[in-house]
Design an enzyme around this catalytic site. Structure first.
Site, mmCIF file in Angstrom:
data_model
loop_
_atom_site.group_PDB
_atom_site.id
_atom_site.type_symbol
_atom_site.label_atom_id
_atom_site.label_comp_id
_atom_site.label_asym_id
_atom_site.label_seq_id
_atom_site.Cartn_x
_atom_site.Cartn_y
_atom_site.Cartn_z
ATOM 1 N N GLY A 161 21.747 24.045 -8.700
ATOM 2 C CA GLY A 161 21.278 23.538 -10.415
ATOM 3 C C GLY A 161 20.198 23.547 -9.802
ATOM 4 N N GLY A 192 13.024 20.134 -12.702
ATOM 5 C CA GLY A 192 10.952 20.738 -13.072
ATOM 6 C C GLY A 192 10.544 21.377 -11.887
ATOM 7 N N GLY A 249 12.562 22.997 -9.283
ATOM 8 C CA GLY A 249 12.551 23.655 -7.877
ATOM 9 C C GLY A 249 14.044 23.652 -8.196
ATOM 10 N N VAL A 285 18.639 24.553 -6.182
ATOM 11 C CA VAL A 285 18.882 23.562 -5.176
ATOM 12 C C VAL A 285 20.557 24.107 -4.957
ATOM 13 C CG1 VAL A 285 20.700 21.370 -4.453
ATOM 14 C CG2 VAL A 285 18.656 21.273 -5.800
ATOM 15 N N LYS A 345 17.403 21.794 -1.017
ATOM 16 C CA LYS A 345 16.230 22.043 -2.242
ATOM 17 C C LYS A 345 14.870 23.024 -1.908
ATOM 18 C CE LYS A 345 13.939 18.229 -4.504
ATOM 19 N NZ LYS A 345 13.506 17.591 -5.084
ATOM 20 N N ASP A 397 11.807 8.132 -11.943
ATOM 21 C CA ASP A 397 12.126 9.366 -12.727
ATOM 22 C C ASP A 397 13.722 8.740 -12.458
ATOM 23 O OD1 ASP A 397 12.285 11.053 -14.219
ATOM 24 O OD2 ASP A 397 12.597 12.700 -12.881
#
Length: 839
Positions: free
Chosen positions: A534, A537, A539, A541, A554, A650
């Site tokens: 996936g 915002g 980078g 993974v 990541k 977040d």
């Protein structure tokens, strides 16, 4: 009625001609020659409980529930039960064809392995101790060991009285009149057996590989005018077509049926049973089936001389014409895969994903950036074609075709085909580039060129005229500024050197730092960053493997943006460890390369399980409660048990990851903030994801209670099974928190419980509503009225109750800003970072 025993294949135990999965009396109306299971029967996938399972020489295994005996002494049999592919770490409930030796034990010959012809749960494999149950009300239900629903036939209350497997391998649930209520033939996977039909709108979807049973991008679909083969992209790309003429009849193709000797096409007609077209196949001498294999070929297999053999390839095309034969961007030439090279140029714009495995394809050396469209140019490949010629762009010529692609960032390549005049040909725009094919125009009687979009560095993309002007200007200014340039250059060089040294020292002296890896080591363990899980915002993974341990890597992108977030994440969670925080195993910091290595979370992020983007079964109430508790404990640890309070800032479903047993862990600390214990609040710029922002973000003075608000939003999403902001909903229901406020004021909270979950709606409704009140406590506009996360944990554990007199006037920073900006009660938020694959 007692549960039945599970009968499994075993090389040491002879089996009877027809094995029944239950010892209960026959159901009235059922056919006695069909192996049958009756209602209220439950089977457990456990080798200790079911000792007759067998493991093959390649590591696969089968265990049967219902079985049809072979038609001949040494022939294959049809069965339904549990199956696992090597190395046998996960199981499918499947219909399969198994073979026997003379004593009716399963043969261990390598080519005699069980062949799966249908499976219920290839997107969600099971573990040991999973159960299959034919319930008393007629529903066939597959559950994990923790009780989580994985798959269901959804036939509850439809008068089902039993389950049977037919002579063609059709798993059927039937009623008292012996009529079919549900059948596996209506839900094809990647196989057609003799007598099975694909109706219009149905498709065969290939597996990712012979051992990976997840659905790949390749599929065959029955459309009104023929059988089409596609690879999934936007839009889907066509690689095969067998058209059927329907103009004369004025009617559509209705079905395609595998019969003995042909693949028959039936158009709506008054002549029932007569095909209107067919693909001729070798006549069956024994058991046959057709499989859409993972490479896109549609192959016919037959049992012959005690083994399975491939007897015919239905899609008669050159191997280089298949879309995945050489992976992405690579060119197939004479069966070999090579990366694209510019004709008469030494520039290298593509590199192999894996030097030792050319068929895995190629990747751009510099990824395409939509922010640098002025630096996009084309790599020209002559005498190269592309498999999909179905989508033709309205372009007047080659140059018009290329210019249209340069203006559209989603366009990744242009294919231009022509026969005589190269200014008047067919232009195709491609948004995702799969395998290319080298051609010989003199044989095919047409020409084809492919133009691959590449990203050039700014200096390489400047027009020649501008470069000449720049050189002249620099030359004229050199005499007067040479000394100044040298001094500035030396100063900048020394400063950069010391900055790099300081940066390396910063990384080395961080306390409690996890293991440090080289960039080359992480490139190797991720196989060249080939399997993306996936992107978000900061980078992407990738899945990797260090030793025998699976990890998620990541890779942060953007040097200016990434450094701050990288340091925040390593410093914040590098030295802390908790069962509900994703563990940081290591990191890499080499020049501009910054990577983090996390533990691998096989169930992916929470959003994929509560938003139903992958057609997954709904989570049961027990699992949802456990996930909510895990999130609360993770936040409680960050807020109250660390030396300095850590505000995550977040919290959203995309940043909550799930392990194999659906235990939840918090991830992605790139926006986190450290708060001293003597600080009542801190001042910081707004950060986070729209829809999850607490109202106090508008003042820029926040506490850890902003996390409590975000937790409340996620809490409601888990209970309601939908996104907080969903523009696909009716206008009055777009914002879930507004809808929650209205339903709470009208005492109608039951209306927004996740309708996908029968468990929540029918059996736990009052408990769910009580939990909603806890979520609303967390959503109070006044941060001082919100509970601490330790109080939330106590409520969840039953040690205290929710505060009375809650304020239902919920709001968030995003909705307030939207109202101030344009007078509207809703504005579409920017896309959140989505990392929903396993990681």
């Amino acid at each position: 009625m007692r549960p039945a025993n599970l009968f499994c294949f075993d090389v040491t135990v002879a089996v009877v001609a027809v094995v029944l999965a239950t010892a209960t009396p026959s159901v009235s109306g059922q056919r006695p020659d069909y192996p049958t299971a009756n209602l209220s029967t439950r089977w457990v996938n456990n080798a200790a409980v079911l000792p007759h399972s067998v493991t093959y020489s390649d590591g696969s295994a089968v265990c049967t529930i219902v079985l049809r005996s072979p038609q001949t002494l040494y022939g294959p049999s049809l069965a339904a039960g549990f199956f696992c592919a090597p190395p046998c770490q996960a199981f499918l409930f499947a219909v399969f064809i198994a073979t026997f030796d003379s004593s009716y034990g399963i043969s261990l010959e390598e080519n005699n392995m069980a062949r799966v012809i249908w499976s219920a749960n290839r997107a969600s494999p099971l573990g040991e101790n999973a159960t299959l149950e034919l319930t008393g009300d007629g529903d066939l239900v597959l559950r994990e060991v923790d009780g989580r629903l994985v798959w269901s036939s959804n036939t509850s209350g439809q008068s089902v009285v039993g389950m049977q497997i037919t002579e063609h391998g059709n798993l059927v649930l039937f009623d008292q009149r012996n009529a079919t209520v549900w059948q596996s033939f209506d839900h094809p996977t990647d196989v057609l057996v003799l007598g099975q039909s694909l109706l219009q709108g149905m498709r065969l979807s290939a597996n990712t590989s012979t051992t990976n049973w997840t659905v790949s991008k390749l599929y065959l679909a029955v459309l009104p005018d023929g059988l089409y083969g596609y690879i999934e992209s936007t839009p889907p790309q066509l690689y095969y077509k067998h058209g059927v003429s329907t103009e004369q009849k004025g009617k559509d193709l209705t079905k395609i049926t595998l019969t003995n000797g042909s693949l028959s096409f039936f158009v709506q007609s008054t002549q029932a049973g007569k095909p209107d077209d067919s693909i001729v196949l070798p006549e069956a001498k024994s058991t046959q089936y057709i499989r859409l294999d993972s490479d896109g070929h549609l192959r016919l297999y037959e049992w012959s001389r005690f083994e399975w053999t491939m007897v015919h390839d239905v899609i008669d095309m050159d191997n280089c014409a298949f879309p995945t034969v050489c992976g992405e961007y690579a060119i197939c030439s004479g069966g070999q895969c090579i990366c694209p090279l510019q004709t008469n140029s030494s520039s290298n714009y593509f590199q192999p994903v894996d030097e030792r495995k050319a068929n895995l394809g190629c990747t751009p050396v510099t990824p395409i950036s939509c922010q640098e469209m002025k630096n996009h140019q084309f790599l020209t490949l002559t005498d190269v074609s592309y498999f999909d010629g179905s989508i033709i762009t309205n372009a007047k010529g080659r140059d018009d075709c290329k210019q249209a692609c340069l203006k559209n960032c989603s366009c990744r390549a242009v294919v231009f085909r022509y026969y005589q005049n190269d200014s008047d040909g067919e232009c195709q725009s491609v948004t995702e580039v799969f395998s290319l094919q080298s051609i010989q125009p003199e044989i095919l009687n047409y020409n084809s060129s492919v133009y691959l979009k590449v990203q050039l560095p700014p200096s390489a993309s400047a027009p020649t005229q501008k470069r000449i002007k720049a050189i002249l200007g620099a030359t004229l200014a050199a005499i007067s500024s040479l000394v100044l340039v040298i001094i500035v250059g030396i100063y900048v060089r020394r400063r950069r050197k010391y900055q790099e040294l300081d940066e390396e020292l910063d990384f080395d002296i961080l306390p409690g730092m996890p293991m440090r890896f080289s960039f080359e080591k992480l490139r190797e363990c991720t196989e060249g960053f080939s399997k993306k899980l996936g992107e978000g915002g900061f980078g992407s993974v990738f899945e990797g493997k260090i030793g025998e341990k699976r990890v998620a890597v990541k890779r942060l992108e953007g040097a200016r943006q990434g450094k701050k977030e990288f340091l925040a994440e390593v410093e914040t969670i590098g030295s802390i460890e908790h069962i509900n925080l994703v563990k940081v195993i290591g990191f890499c910091a080499e020049k501009s390369n910054r990577l983090l290595v996390y533990e691998y979370m096989p169930r992916g992020s929470l959003d994929r399980w509560i938003y139903y983007r992958h057609n997954n079964a709904p989570l049961d109430w027990c699992t949802r409660c456990r996930i909510i508790m895990d999130i609360a404990k993770g936040l409680c640890y960050l807020h109250e048990e660390c030396r300095r309070k850590i505000a995550h800032l977040d919290i959203k479903p995309q940043n909550i990851l799930l392990d194999e047993k659906f235990n939840a862990k918090l991830a992605d600390f790139g926006l986190s903030k450290l708060i001293d214990r003597d600080q009542s609040r801190v001042v910081t710029v707004m950060r986070g994801t729209p829809g999850y922002l607490a109202p106090e973000w508008l003042t820029s003075q926040i506490t850890e209670k902003v996390d409590v608000y975000s937790f409340g939003v996620v809490f409601v999403e888990i209970i309601c099974g939908r996104k907080n902001i969903d523009i696909a909903q009716p206008k009055e229901s777009v914002q879930l928190i507004n809808l929650l406020r209205e339903k709470a004021q009208d005492n109608q909270l039951r209306d927004i419980i996740d309708k996908h979950s029968e468990d929540m709606v029918s059996h736990h409704q009052e408990e769910v509503i009580e939990m909603m009140k806890l979520a609303m406590w967390c959503l109070q506009n006044d941060s001082s009225r919100r509970p601490s996360m330790s109080m939330v944990v106590k409520v969840l554990e039953g040690a205290m109750s929710v505060e009375n007199c809650l304020d239902y006037s919920f709001s968030n920073a995003n909705s307030v800003l939207s109202t101030q900006d344009n007078g509207s009660t809703y504005s579409t938020p920017p896309s959140a970072s989505i990392l929903s694959g396993p990681r």
